[in-house]
Design a protein around this motif. Structure first.
Motif, PDB file in Angstrom:
ATOM      1  N   THR A   1      59.478  14.297  50.744  1.00  0.00           N
ATOM      2  CA  THR A   1      59.129  13.557  52.085  1.00  0.00           C
ATOM      3  C   THR A   1      58.323  12.557  51.734  1.00  0.00           C
ATOM      4  O   THR A   1      57.358  12.682  50.729  1.00  0.00           O
ATOM      5  N   SER A   2      58.576  11.427  52.427  1.00  0.00           N
ATOM      6  CA  SER A   2      57.513  10.291  52.709  1.00  0.00           C
ATOM      7  C   SER A   2      57.390  10.081  54.353  1.00  0.00           C
ATOM      8  O   SER A   2      58.296   9.873  54.857  1.00  0.00           O
ATOM      9  N   MET A   3      56.387  10.045  54.524  1.00  0.00           N
ATOM     10  CA  MET A   3      55.891   9.991  56.006  1.00  0.00           C
ATOM     11  C   MET A   3      54.840   8.773  56.187  1.00  0.00           C
ATOM     12  O   MET A   3      53.780   8.668  55.494  1.00  0.00           O
ATOM     13  N   GLU A   4      55.452   7.851  57.167  1.00  0.00           N
ATOM     14  CA  GLU A   4      54.383   6.425  57.422  1.00  0.00           C
ATOM     15  C   GLU A   4      54.126   6.965  58.935  1.00  0.00           C
ATOM     16  O   GLU A   4      54.849   6.800  59.851  1.00  0.00           O
TER      17      GLU A   4
ATOM     18  N   GLY B   1      44.308   7.244  58.613  1.00  0.00           N
ATOM     19  CA  GLY B   1      43.557   6.489  57.728  1.00  0.00           C
ATOM     20  C   GLY B   1      44.988   5.562  57.046  1.00  0.00           C
ATOM     21  O   GLY B   1      45.081   5.684  55.949  1.00  0.00           O
ATOM     22  N   LEU B   2      45.613   4.650  58.105  1.00  0.00           N
ATOM     23  CA  LEU B   2      46.515   3.903  57.761  1.00  0.00           C
ATOM     24  C   LEU B   2      45.964   2.871  57.089  1.00  0.00           C
ATOM     25  O   LEU B   2      46.018   2.326  56.085  1.00  0.00           O
TER      26      LEU B   2
ATOM     27  N   VAL C   1      55.749  -6.505  48.278  1.00  0.00           N
ATOM     28  CA  VAL C   1      54.999  -6.620  47.082  1.00  0.00           C
ATOM     29  C   VAL C   1      54.066  -5.631  46.916  1.00  0.00           C
ATOM     30  O   VAL C   1      53.579  -5.297  45.770  1.00  0.00           O
ATOM     31  N   ALA C   2      53.633  -4.823  47.918  1.00  0.00           N
ATOM     32  CA  ALA C   2      52.266  -4.084  47.870  1.00  0.00           C
ATOM     33  C   ALA C   2      52.726  -2.884  48.509  1.00  0.00           C
ATOM     34  O   ALA C   2      53.465  -2.509  49.408  1.00  0.00           O
ATOM     35  N   PRO C   3      51.918  -1.585  48.063  1.00  0.00           N
ATOM     36  CA  PRO C   3      52.227  -0.500  48.760  1.00  0.00           C
ATOM     37  C   PRO C   3      51.453  -0.238  50.123  1.00  0.00           C
ATOM     38  O   PRO C   3      50.511  -0.465  50.186  1.00  0.00           O
ATOM     39  N   PHE C   4      52.533   0.293  50.758  1.00  0.00           N
ATOM     40  CA  PHE C   4      52.302   0.595  52.110  1.00  0.00           C
ATOM     41  C   PHE C   4      52.326   2.057  52.615  1.00  0.00           C
ATOM     42  O   PHE C   4      53.162   2.716  52.191  1.00  0.00           O
ATOM     43  N   GLY C   5      51.076   2.547  52.941  1.00  0.00           N
ATOM     44  CA  GLY C   5      51.142   3.894  53.167  1.00  0.00           C
ATOM     45  C   GLY C   5      49.547   4.237  53.659  1.00  0.00           C
ATOM     46  O   GLY C   5      48.604   3.688  53.315  1.00  0.00           O
TER      47      GLY C   5
END
Length: 376
Positions: free
Chosen positions: A143-146, A304-305, A340-344
Motif C-alpha cells: 500500500t501507499s497512502m497519502e 506530518g505531510l 520530479v520530487a518525492p511526495f509523501g
C-alpha cells in the motif's frame, strides 16, 4: 499540464528500472537482483485534483508494466472516464486502464479484499486510510497512502516578509485552500507578527472570488455545503476563544459554496483550527517567541505531510529543517508539488512516496536470483 507531467515523467522512468549484480559471496555463485511489475494495482483518488491525482498514481504503475483500476471520487468521476477515453485513443491495450464508479463502500471493499489486486494506492483522509489499511491486511497488499495534513507555515523574524506573503498566498489559498499540503497553521514570530499580518491582509483582500471561467478570478467555491459549514465551524470556534477576524469571515455575497478569503489573528493554540485540517480559505495566525517554540508548535500534531518556513539565517534553516517532523518542507517556498520530487508524509500522513524516481518503486517487486554451479 500538471496531470500530463506525471505521465511524461514516468514514461521516461520506466526505462530506468535497473536491477543489480551483487559481488559473489562464494565460489561458483552469482547473485542477480531484478525488479518486476507487482501486478494489478487499484488507485482510489480524491476530488480536489481529479486528473493529476490519477496520473500521479497510474503513471508509475503503467510504466512499471502493471494494469490498473481507478476508483475516482464520487464528486468528480468524469475526469477519470475522460482519461480512460484518452488512454484508449493513445493506443493503450484493453484492460490496462480500468475505471469503476459507484458507492465507495462497496467498490472499496472489493478492491481491498480481492486477491488479484496486489497493490492499493490511496489519497484521502487519515480516517479512511486506516480503514483501507485494515481491509488490505488479510491479503497483505502493498500500500501507499497519502493522507491528511496539518501543515505549519512559519515566519521567523529574519524572513523576507514580502516573499513570505507570496508563499503564504500560494500555499494557503491555492484551490481555495482545498489541498492536502495547504498551510493550515501560520506561525509568526512576535517581532514581525503585526507587519506580516498587515501585508497578508492587503494580499488577501486583492483576491477575486467567482466563477473560474470569468476573467481575473483567483478564488472559486468550496466543494460542497458541508465544506462551507466546516470553515464556519472553525472560525466560530476560534473567535469564541479570543481570535479576531482581520478580513473575510463569512459566506460570500455570490451565495452557493463561495466563501470570503479569511484571516484570523491572535488565534489560541487550543482552537479547533490548530488541530484539524480546515480545507478552506482561512489563514489563522498564531504567535511564537523563539525557534524552539516554533518547532514545538509545528510538531504538535499527529500529521506530518508538508511544512513551510521562511528565514534567511543559514544555521536556522538547517536546524529547523532537520527538526520539523514532515515528509516535505518548503524553505522560502510556498509551492512544493512537482513530478520530479518525492511526495509523501510521515507519522499519520501516510506511507510511501509518489513522483520522482521513488514513485515507480511502489509498483515493483524485487526478486533475488542465486545462480550456483558456475565453477569459478
Amino acid at each position: 499540464a500538471y496531470a500530463a507531467s506525471f505521465l511524461e515523467w514516468f514514461a521516461e522512468e520506466g526505462k530506468r528500472v535497473y536491477g543489480e549484480t551483487i559481488p559473489q559471496n562464494a565460489k561458483g555463485r552469482r547473485i542477480i537482483v531484478t525488479k518486476e511489475p507487482i501486478g494489478v494495482f487499484a488507485a482510489i483518488t480524491p476530488w480536489n485534483f481529479p486528473a493529476a491525482m490519477i496520473t500521479r498514481k497510474t503513471g508509475p504503475g503503467w510504466a512499471a508494466g502493471c494494469t490498473g483500476i481507478i476508483r475516482p471520487a464520487s464528486q468528480t468521476p468524469f475526469s477519470a472516464l475522460a482519461l480512460a477515453v484518452l488512454a484508449e485513443r493513445a493506443g493503450m491495450p484493453p484492460g490496462v486502464c480500468n475505471v469503476i464508479t459507484g458507492p465507495s463502500g462497496e467498490t472499496g471493499k472489493e478492491l481491498t479484499s480481492n486477491p488479484l489486486v496486489r497493490k492499493l494506492t490511496f489519497t484521502g483522509s487519515t480516517e479512511v486510510g486506516r480503514l483501507l489499511l485494515a481491509q488490505c491486511a488479510p491479503t497483505i497488499k502493498k500500500t501507499s497512502m497519502e493522507l491528511g495534513g496539518n501543515a505549519p507555515f512559519i515566519v521567523f523574524d529574519d524572513a523576507d516578509l514580502d516573499a513570505a506573503v507570496v508563499g503564504a498566498m500560494a500555499s494557503k489559498y491555492r484551490n481555495t485552500g482545498q489541498t492536502c499540503v495547504c498551510a493550515n497553521r501560520i506561525l509568526v514570530q512576535d517581532g514581525v507578527y503585526d507587519a506580516f499580518a498587515a501585508k497578508l491582509k492587503t494580499a488577501v483582500e486583492a483576491l477575486k472570488v467567482g466563477d473560474g471561467m470569468e476573467p481575473n478570478v483567483t478564488q472559486g467555491p468550496l466543494i460542497n455545503p458541508e465544506a462551507v459549514e466546516k470553515v464556519e465551524e472553525h472560525i466560530a470556534d476560534a473567535t469564541k476563544r479570543g481570535a479576531t477576524i482581520v478580513t473575510g469571515g463569512k459566506r460570500h455575497s455570490r451565495g452557493g459554496n463561495f466563501f470570503e478569503p479569511t484571516i484570523l489573528a491572535n488565534v489560541p493554540h487550543d482552537a479547533m483550527i490548530f488541530t484539524e485540517e480546515t480545507f478552506g480559505p482561512v489563514a489563522p495566525l498564531f504567535r511564537f517567541k523563539d525557534e524552539a517554540e516554533a518547532i514545538a508548535l509545528a510538531n504538535d500534531t499527529p500529521f506530518g505531510l508538508a511544512a513551510y518556513f521562511y528565514a534567511r539565517d543559514i544555521g536556522r534553516i538547517f536546524r529547523v529543517a532537520e527538526a520539523i517532523e514532515s515528509g516535505m518542507i518548503g524553505i522560502n517556498e510556498g509551492l512544493i508539488s512537482t513530478e520530479v520530487a518525492p511526495f509523501g508524509g510521515v507519522k499519520q500522513s501516510g506511507l510511501g512516496r509518489e513522483g520522482s524516481n521513488l514513485g515507480i518503486e511502489e509498483y515493483l517487486e524485487v526478486k533475488y536470483l542465486a545462480l550456483g554451479g558456475i565453477g569459478t
